[in-house]
Write a protein that holds these residues in place. Structure first.
Motif, mmCIF file in Angstrom:
data_model
loop_
_atom_site.group_PDB
_atom_site.id
_atom_site.type_symbol
_atom_site.label_atom_id
_atom_site.label_comp_id
_atom_site.label_asym_id
_atom_site.label_seq_id
_atom_site.Cartn_x
_atom_site.Cartn_y
_atom_site.Cartn_z
ATOM 1 N N ILE A 17 -3.524 3.570 1.203
ATOM 2 C CA ILE A 17 -4.210 3.331 -0.188
ATOM 3 C C ILE A 17 -3.700 1.846 -0.537
ATOM 4 C CG2 ILE A 17 -4.838 3.833 -2.625
ATOM 5 C CD1 ILE A 17 -4.624 6.640 -1.609
ATOM 6 N N SER A 54 0.970 -1.190 0.094
ATOM 7 C CA SER A 54 -0.164 -0.068 -0.134
ATOM 8 C C SER A 54 0.856 1.324 -0.013
ATOM 9 C CB SER A 54 -0.778 0.115 1.213
ATOM 10 O OG SER A 54 -0.050 0.204 2.315
ATOM 11 N N LYS A 92 -8.324 -0.213 -7.609
ATOM 12 C CA LYS A 92 -7.832 1.022 -8.581
ATOM 13 C C LYS A 92 -7.826 2.424 -7.808
ATOM 14 C CE LYS A 92 -10.655 0.608 -12.176
ATOM 15 N NZ LYS A 92 -11.773 0.982 -13.259
ATOM 16 N N ASN A 93 -6.951 3.070 -8.405
ATOM 17 C CA ASN A 93 -6.704 4.150 -7.675
ATOM 18 C C ASN A 93 -6.020 5.204 -8.333
ATOM 19 O OD1 ASN A 93 -3.674 4.277 -7.035
ATOM 20 N ND2 ASN A 93 -4.148 2.234 -6.370
ATOM 21 N N THR A 148 -3.728 14.109 -7.688
ATOM 22 C CA THR A 148 -2.661 12.977 -7.022
ATOM 23 C C THR A 148 -1.564 12.790 -8.126
ATOM 24 O OG1 THR A 148 -4.027 11.761 -5.666
ATOM 25 C CG2 THR A 148 -2.154 10.611 -6.826
ATOM 26 N N TYR A 156 -9.068 14.411 -8.947
ATOM 27 C CA TYR A 156 -10.184 13.482 -8.480
ATOM 28 C C TYR A 156 -11.472 14.084 -9.300
ATOM 29 C CZ TYR A 156 -14.543 12.419 -5.951
ATOM 30 O OH TYR A 156 -15.811 12.194 -5.415
ATOM 31 N N HIS A 199 -10.993 6.979 -8.201
ATOM 32 C CA HIS A 199 -10.718 7.201 -6.978
ATOM 33 C C HIS A 199 -11.026 5.912 -5.984
ATOM 34 C CE1 HIS A 199 -11.693 9.470 -3.315
ATOM 35 N NE2 HIS A 199 -12.664 8.923 -3.092
ATOM 36 N N TYR A 200 -10.129 5.524 -5.216
ATOM 37 C CA TYR A 200 -10.277 4.507 -4.246
ATOM 38 C C TYR A 200 -11.134 5.145 -2.898
ATOM 39 C CZ TYR A 200 -9.129 1.670 -0.124
ATOM 40 O OH TYR A 200 -9.151 1.165 1.158
ATOM 41 N N THR A 201 -12.257 4.538 -2.844
ATOM 42 C CA THR A 201 -13.180 4.960 -1.669
ATOM 43 C C THR A 201 -12.971 4.243 -0.516
ATOM 44 O OG1 THR A 201 -14.769 3.482 -2.410
ATOM 45 C CG2 THR A 201 -14.966 5.694 -3.338
ATOM 46 N N SER A 202 -13.029 4.885 0.651
ATOM 47 C CA SER A 202 -12.876 4.313 2.071
ATOM 48 C C SER A 202 -13.608 4.854 2.948
ATOM 49 C CB SER A 202 -11.336 4.312 2.228
ATOM 50 O OG SER A 202 -10.926 4.222 3.891
ATOM 51 N N CYS A 227 -0.311 14.285 -2.764
ATOM 52 C CA CYS A 227 -1.723 14.665 -3.045
ATOM 53 C C CYS A 227 -2.170 15.907 -2.424
ATOM 54 C CB CYS A 227 -2.347 13.437 -2.518
ATOM 55 S SG CYS A 227 -4.272 13.902 -2.457
ATOM 56 N N LYS A 279 -11.873 8.140 4.281
ATOM 57 C CA LYS A 279 -11.343 9.114 3.367
ATOM 58 C C LYS A 279 -12.045 10.291 3.384
ATOM 59 C CE LYS A 279 -8.715 9.287 -0.537
ATOM 60 N NZ LYS A 279 -7.679 8.926 -0.675
#
Length: 341
Positions: free
Chosen positions: A240, A224, A245-246, A285, A260, A267-270, A301, A273
């Protein structure tokens, strides 16, 4: 794009190195040593003018301490007379932004008329090649038609940045030059330098309460990109995973910063985030360094909130200002890597 390279004959090794770099990124170098460039019986000055007017898009002049001269009672070293002449000719035809000076070798006397002009110091090869690539990108940048529906192109602040992006780029280059003059890259650690550069940049160009920079580094044990440094210690974003996918991996593929709002599919969602929580509204980024297999090593970023900072961020990315401000960060990372090897 075709780029003329002028130098003294003593500096041909550096000339060849720069020519190879230009060729490696898809452009055509035109070194003064190219066979057939200057035909027998022709006037050199007239031929140089033809080249500047009709045959190249930009020029690089290598300044090295080739000649000894007496200046106000003391001996000085200065570049060869013909290289000084060629810089004047090409900058007169192409403009100063498209005819740049690269310093090679030990310090030499520069004409006083060029005081205040930003140079590329090729003695630091890793960082200077990054600077040259950023310069080539900036002069080769096509005019952008904005398709992002989320961007407010009527915003007066956004228009200012786009209409005066050349002045903005100069302001950023002056900002970087000030850093180089006032802070020694060899001293201090990575965290201290990055926080200094990025906090000063946010203060000057965006607004301290509207932005957060985060430097990430790849951790092979977790596969990561983990947050290494942040300008907001009270709000450091999480890692991440690389199996999602990011934007970081996509930025590495495209070799440019990605916004973004213009690339939401990456976009990696969390749950953690900040962009999902609404703390920040948009971000850019950029993969700063990668392996030979195009796997990210370091990324940066910039999260922003509120309309004016968002428009400023987008204008900076589309005019290459964002890439320019990353140059001293990349240089510092490379220096720290060299220390450990």
């Amino acid at each position: 794009m075709k780029i003329f390279i002028g130098s003294s004959s003593e500096n041909n090794d550096t000339l060849d190195e720069i020519a190879q770099m230009i060729e490696s990124i898809g452009h055509e170098p035109i070194p003064w040593t190219k066979p057939g460039l200057f035909l027998a019986g022709s006037y050199t000055a007239n031929r140089l003018l033809e080249i500047a007017q009709d045959e190249v898009d930009a020029a690089i002049m290598l300044f090295s301490p080739d000649d000894k001269v007496w200046y106000r009672g003391s001996e000085k070293s200065q570049p060869r007379d013909n290289v000084l002449f060629e810089h004047g000719l090409f900058s007169g035809v192409l403009g100063l932004d498209k005819a740049i000076i690269v310093i090679s070798g030990s310090k030499s006397k520069i004409p006083s008329d060029l005081n205040g002009l930003s140079f590329v110091n090729f003695n630091r090869r890793s960082s200077s090649k990054i600077e040259l690539k950023a310069w080539i990108k900036s002069i080769n940048k096509p005019k952008i038609k904005f398709q992002d529906k989320n961007i407010n192109t009527d915003n007066i602040d956004f228009k200012y940045f786009m209409e005066y992006q050349e002045d903005m780029r100069k302001s950023v280059l002056d900002f970087i030059s000030e850093l180089y003059w006032n802070y020694d890259l060899e001293e201090g650690g990575l965290e201290e330098y990055v926080i200094l550069v990025l906090t000063k940049f946010i203060n000057q160009f965006i607004g301290i309460n509207d932005a957060r920079f985060t430097l990430r580094q790849y951790n092979p044990s977790t596969d990561s990109m983990e947050s290494l440094i942040s300008t907001r210690q009270d709000a450091i974003p999480g890692a991440i995973p690389m199996n999602f996918k990011n934007l970081i991996t996509e930025s590495a593929k495209r070799d440019k910063p990605l916004i973004y709002s213009e690339n939401k599919e990456f976009h990696y969602t969390s749950k953690n985030k900040s962009i999902d929580k609404g703390i920040y509204h948009d971000y850019v980024t950029y993969c700063l360094l990668e392996t030979e297999n195009n796997e990210p090593m370091f990324s940066i970023c910039l999260d922003v909130k509120n309309p004016i900072p968002i428009n400023r961020m987008k204008a900076m990315v589309h005019s290459l200002i964002f890439e320019i401000i990353c140059i001293p960060i990349i240089e510092k990372i490379l220096l720290e890597i060299d220390k450990t090897e």
